[in-house]
Design a protein around this motif. Structure first.
Motif, mmCIF file in Angstrom:
data_model
loop_
_atom_site.group_PDB
_atom_site.id
_atom_site.type_symbol
_atom_site.label_atom_id
_atom_site.label_comp_id
_atom_site.label_asym_id
_atom_site.label_seq_id
_atom_site.Cartn_x
_atom_site.Cartn_y
_atom_site.Cartn_z
ATOM 1 N N ILE A 45 0.835 -1.210 0.000
ATOM 2 C CA ILE A 45 0.000 0.000 0.000
ATOM 3 C C ILE A 45 0.866 1.255 0.000
ATOM 4 C CG2 ILE A 45 -1.793 1.266 1.225
ATOM 5 C CD1 ILE A 45 -2.661 -1.397 -0.186
ATOM 6 N N ASP A 46 1.972 1.243 0.740
ATOM 7 C CA ASP A 46 2.887 2.399 0.719
ATOM 8 C C ASP A 46 3.437 2.624 -0.686
ATOM 9 O OD1 ASP A 46 2.504 2.879 3.382
ATOM 10 O OD2 ASP A 46 4.365 1.938 4.056
ATOM 11 N N TYR A 47 3.707 1.552 -1.387
ATOM 12 C CA TYR A 47 4.238 1.679 -2.747
ATOM 13 C C TYR A 47 3.220 2.364 -3.660
ATOM 14 C CZ TYR A 47 6.439 0.462 -7.172
ATOM 15 O OH TYR A 47 7.029 0.531 -8.409
ATOM 16 N N TYR A 48 1.946 1.945 -3.555
ATOM 17 C CA TYR A 48 0.935 2.570 -4.407
ATOM 18 C C TYR A 48 0.691 4.026 -4.005
ATOM 19 C CZ TYR A 48 -0.116 -1.694 -6.941
ATOM 20 O OH TYR A 48 -0.035 -2.788 -7.775
ATOM 21 N N LYS A 49 0.886 4.348 -2.744
ATOM 22 C CA LYS A 49 0.796 5.759 -2.336
ATOM 23 C C LYS A 49 1.908 6.572 -3.010
ATOM 24 C CE LYS A 49 -1.495 5.007 2.109
ATOM 25 N NZ LYS A 49 -1.357 5.011 3.594
ATOM 26 N N LYS A 50 3.090 5.962 -3.139
ATOM 27 C CA LYS A 50 4.185 6.642 -3.848
ATOM 28 C C LYS A 50 3.826 6.846 -5.315
ATOM 29 C CE LYS A 50 8.164 4.991 -1.129
ATOM 30 N NZ LYS A 50 9.386 4.155 -1.201
ATOM 31 N N LEU A 51 3.245 5.823 -5.944
ATOM 32 C CA LEU A 51 2.852 5.971 -7.350
ATOM 33 C C LEU A 51 1.805 7.066 -7.500
ATOM 34 C CD1 LEU A 51 2.569 2.330 -8.808
ATOM 35 C CD2 LEU A 51 4.499 3.909 -8.893
ATOM 36 N N ASP A 52 0.850 7.104 -6.557
ATOM 37 C CA ASP A 52 -0.197 8.134 -6.583
ATOM 38 C C ASP A 52 0.435 9.532 -6.527
ATOM 39 O OD1 ASP A 52 -2.187 10.021 -5.752
ATOM 40 O OD2 ASP A 52 -3.433 8.382 -5.051
ATOM 41 N N GLN A 53 1.452 9.686 -5.703
ATOM 42 C CA GLN A 53 2.119 10.996 -5.565
ATOM 43 C C GLN A 53 3.021 11.311 -6.750
ATOM 44 O OE1 GLN A 53 4.108 10.556 -1.806
ATOM 45 N NE2 GLN A 53 2.213 10.666 -0.623
ATOM 46 N N ALA A 54 3.604 10.265 -7.361
ATOM 47 C CA ALA A 54 4.585 10.493 -8.429
ATOM 48 C C ALA A 54 3.951 10.690 -9.793
ATOM 49 C CB ALA A 54 5.563 9.313 -8.487
ATOM 50 N N PHE A 55 2.755 10.126 -10.018
ATOM 51 C CA PHE A 55 2.139 10.157 -11.346
ATOM 52 C C PHE A 55 0.705 10.678 -11.248
ATOM 53 C CE2 PHE A 55 5.177 6.595 -11.427
ATOM 54 C CZ PHE A 55 5.993 6.982 -12.486
ATOM 55 N N PRO A 56 0.371 11.738 -11.952
ATOM 56 C CA PRO A 56 -1.013 12.232 -11.939
ATOM 57 C C PRO A 56 -1.984 11.284 -12.629
ATOM 58 C CG PRO A 56 0.321 13.457 -13.528
ATOM 59 C CD PRO A 56 1.272 12.593 -12.761
ATOM 60 N N GLU A 57 -1.457 10.316 -13.374
ATOM 61 C CA GLU A 57 -2.325 9.339 -14.048
ATOM 62 C C GLU A 57 -2.788 8.211 -13.110
ATOM 63 O OE1 GLU A 57 0.743 10.887 -17.024
ATOM 64 O OE2 GLU A 57 0.752 10.108 -14.967
ATOM 65 N N ILE A 58 -2.312 8.218 -11.875
ATOM 66 C CA ILE A 58 -2.641 7.165 -10.895
ATOM 67 C C ILE A 58 -3.451 7.759 -9.752
ATOM 68 C CG2 ILE A 58 -1.668 5.675 -9.094
ATOM 69 C CD1 ILE A 58 -1.115 4.306 -11.561
ATOM 70 N N LYS A 59 -4.522 7.066 -9.366
ATOM 71 C CA LYS A 59 -5.280 7.422 -8.168
ATOM 72 C C LYS A 59 -5.443 6.172 -7.301
ATOM 73 C CE LYS A 59 -6.427 11.803 -8.566
ATOM 74 N NZ LYS A 59 -5.858 12.779 -7.643
ATOM 75 N N LEU A 60 -5.259 6.346 -5.998
ATOM 76 C CA LEU A 60 -5.482 5.274 -5.030
ATOM 77 C C LEU A 60 -6.726 5.623 -4.233
ATOM 78 C CD1 LEU A 60 -4.374 2.656 -3.703
ATOM 79 C CD2 LEU A 60 -3.134 4.129 -2.100
ATOM 80 N N ARG A 61 -7.733 4.744 -4.302
ATOM 81 C CA ARG A 61 -9.000 5.000 -3.613
ATOM 82 C C ARG A 61 -9.296 3.894 -2.609
ATOM 83 N NH1 ARG A 61 -12.960 7.274 -8.439
ATOM 84 N NH2 ARG A 61 -11.995 9.334 -8.583
ATOM 85 N N GLU A 62 -10.211 4.187 -1.690
ATOM 86 C CA GLU A 62 -10.614 3.221 -0.676
ATOM 87 C C GLU A 62 -12.102 2.921 -0.821
ATOM 88 O OE1 GLU A 62 -9.651 4.837 3.124
ATOM 89 O OE2 GLU A 62 -7.476 4.704 2.817
#
Length: 594
Positions: A45-62
């Motif tokens: 989950i921390d990794y996907y949070k990094k992707l969310d912050q690094a790329f505007p094309e990625i969103k992490l939702r709950e």
């Protein structure tokens, strides 16, 4: 003095400026290891949070809350930065749904997806393959099991060093929970599935069973269970290309090795995934589903790499065929709405098979060092390639006609909640009233003698249908069948269906009687009934002739008469969900609304 202050400020600021511009480390725990480690839940989950912050094309939702108390995460990759499913569908883009970690001891998809989403955005060559689709990923579905990390529960598996557990916090196998929906995980999944309505669904797994040469095998939605336009496309176009491309990639693939007898040489049988399983559930909504299964005895590194490659191929294929898939699904929905007969159960046609090449290992038997009895073994020093039979044709053995409506008494909220969660539209009666309906009585069934996923499932269900004027009440639910998700509706409400709500014991209270008789009093009533009713007397005599033991069983004779008298409760074995074959009166009652 000013230059001294400026120098001091610069010296203090530079480290912070360097930190602010430093790129995040996007190597995964798997990549940092030796090829035999999988990410923990927190790392994932921390990794996907990094992707969310690094790329505007990625969103992490709950979404929702799983049984362990944590939300279910969904990662969305949209190159146009559109993250609302309705807008995406209006853009005529396809939605590819990848789900990982339903069995966290089978974690290849978890690690492969982490690397793949990063690579899709970092490697320019992928841009052309992302124009016509949006990818959504459940990083870990069984969060509960992934947190239960260990190194021993996958006793037959080669790596990784540690991993999660198959059961969730309630010890449920989530790949048996898609219809009964007892876990918080399944409820959150259904929220995602119904909101996003994916075109293609892929859920990653690792197999148990026979030994053979393949790293990857594949369960596809059983072709005969899909709407024909989708089944033909999947079987004749998608599958041949998937197998060919995996061959080119160095990972030859075969259908899931579900052996007909002890070893694969006896032939393999196409896995029939009923709606309790992910791809069986997806098929109810005209979504083509796949369960890739890597082999437990291949090195973890090979299993991750083959999963990564297969997911790549799906992305390219769905992007290229986006227009075609959209049209085929629209056609499938139109055909579903016109459909009047719906299969509920299926049987294998053992007379139909095809010959496919199979790369296996010679099997034999030898004396067990444990029991002293003969045991099966596979000899990896004797690989072979030969043709085997593949049985992949199923035919319906129970089919039902679609009524115009069902009525569900409000007394069954567990059923009503599940229907609503799965997009079923319903209305409530405004007044108490009698209505003419078709009612089922359960005339026969068997059930498991030991619990399966907490249930003693009912199966081989038989029913008789009768016309009744039934009392309904304000607040009871009316469900018209002229709606998109009608197949889900029929396969859950028709009691003979393999994974119906009746099969999963939601209605078991109707199987018990609530009133009985005292024999010493009912003796006189029974004698009077036989004297007045010659037909009843003849039925009793016939029953005694067919079952001689009845002749000496006084109570059984009284019960035979009791069950055919006005004293017997008409609710015993009466299925509470009723069919309305012609619903014009019902529509008038509801003011013409659907």
């Amino acid at each position: 003095m000013k230059w001294q202050l400026l120098l001091l400020f610069t010296c203090i600021s530079l480290p912070f400026m360097a930190d602010a511009t430093k790129k995040p480390d996007l190597k995964t725990p798997y990549e940092k290891g030796n090829g035999n480690q999988t990410a923990t839940y927190a790392e994932c989950i921390d990794y996907y949070k990094k992707l969310d912050q690094a790329f505007p094309e990625i969103k992490l939702r709950e979404y929702g809350k799983t049984d362990v108390g944590k939300p279910l995460h969904l990662v969305i990759l949209s190159t146009e930065k559109v993250f609302e499913p309705e807008k995406i569908r209006k853009q005529n883009k396809r939605i590819l749904f990848i789900q990982n970690g339903i069995h966290p001891g089978e974690p290849e998809g978890i690690d492969a997806s982490m690397m793949l989403l990063r690579d899709l955005l970092q490697k320019p060559e992928w841009k052309q393959h992302l124009q016509n689709l949006v990818i959504i990923v459940t990083p870990v579905y069984n969060i509960d099991g992934m947190l239960n990390r260990n190194s021993g529960t996958r006793a037959n598996q080669l790596g990784p060093e540690s991993y999660g557990f198959r059961g969730n916090a309630r010890n449920l196998d989530l790949n048996r929970d898609y219809i009964k929906t007892e876990s918080g995980n399944a409820k959150a999944f259904q929220e995602i599935f119904q909101e996003w309505q994916p075109d293609i669904f892929v859920e990653t797994h690792t197999s148990n069973g026979a030994d053979y040469q393949y790293v990857m095998t594949l369960i596809a939605t059983q072709k005969d269970k899909l709407q024909p336009v989708l089944g033909n496309y999947m079987h004749n176009e998608m599958l041949p290309e998937l197998y060919a491309e995996m061959q080119k990639a160095g990972f030859p693939m075969i259908p899931y090795v579900n052996s007909k007898a002890e070893t694969p040489e006896s032939g393999i049988v196409d896995f029939l995934e009923s709606p309790r399983y992910s791809t069986g559930y997806a098929a109810l909504f005209n979504t083509i589903g796949f369960m890739p299964e890597t082999h437990m005895l291949k090195p973890f590194k090979q299993r991750v790499e083959s999963t990564y490659k297969l997911l790549e191929i799906y992305i390219k294929m769905v992007n290229r065929d986006a227009e075609k898939i959209g049209k085929l699904r629209a056609q499938a929905w139109a055909e579903t709405l016109k459909q009047t007969q719906f299969p509920l159960n299926w049987k294998l046609n053992e007379q139909k098979s095809e010959q496919i090449p199979f790369q296996g290992f010679e099997a034999g038997h030898k004396k067990s060092d444990v029991s002293g009895q003969n045991r099966l073994y596979y000899d990896r020093n004797q690989p072979f390639e030969r043709k085997i039979s593949y049985f992949n044709t199923y035919e319906p053995n129970v089919t039902v006609s679609k009524p115009e409506a069902y009525i569900i008494p409000q007394a069954w909220p567990e059923v009503i909640d599940r229907l609503k969660r799965n997009g079923i539209k319903m209305q409530q009666l405004k007044n108490d009233r009698f209505l003419a309906v078709k009612t089922y009585y359960i005339t026969g069934y068997e059930n498991l003698k030991r619990p399966f996923e907490g249930h003693y499932l009912n199966y081989n269900v038989q029913v008789r249908t009768t016309d009744q004027n039934w009392q309904f009440y304000e607040g009871d639910y009316v469900v018209f069948t002229d709606q998109q998700n009608v197949r889900y509706l029929l396969e859950t409400l028709e009691p003979q269906a393999s994974d119906s709500f009746f099969a999963w014991n939601f209605f078991d209270s109707i199987l018990g009687r609530k009133e009985y008789f005292s024999p010493y009093i009912f003796e006189d009533t029974a004698a009077e009934l036989l004297q007045k009713n010659s037909q009843l007397k003849a039925e009793l005599e016939k029953a005694i002739a067919e079952k001689p033991e009845l002749k000496t069983d006084a109570y059984a004779q009284l019960d035979f008469i009791y069950q055919r008298s006005e004293h017997y409760e008409n609710t015993h074995l009466r299925y509470p969900v009723v069919r309305v074959e012609e619903a014009s009166e019902l529509r008038q009652v509801l003011g013409g609304k659907r």
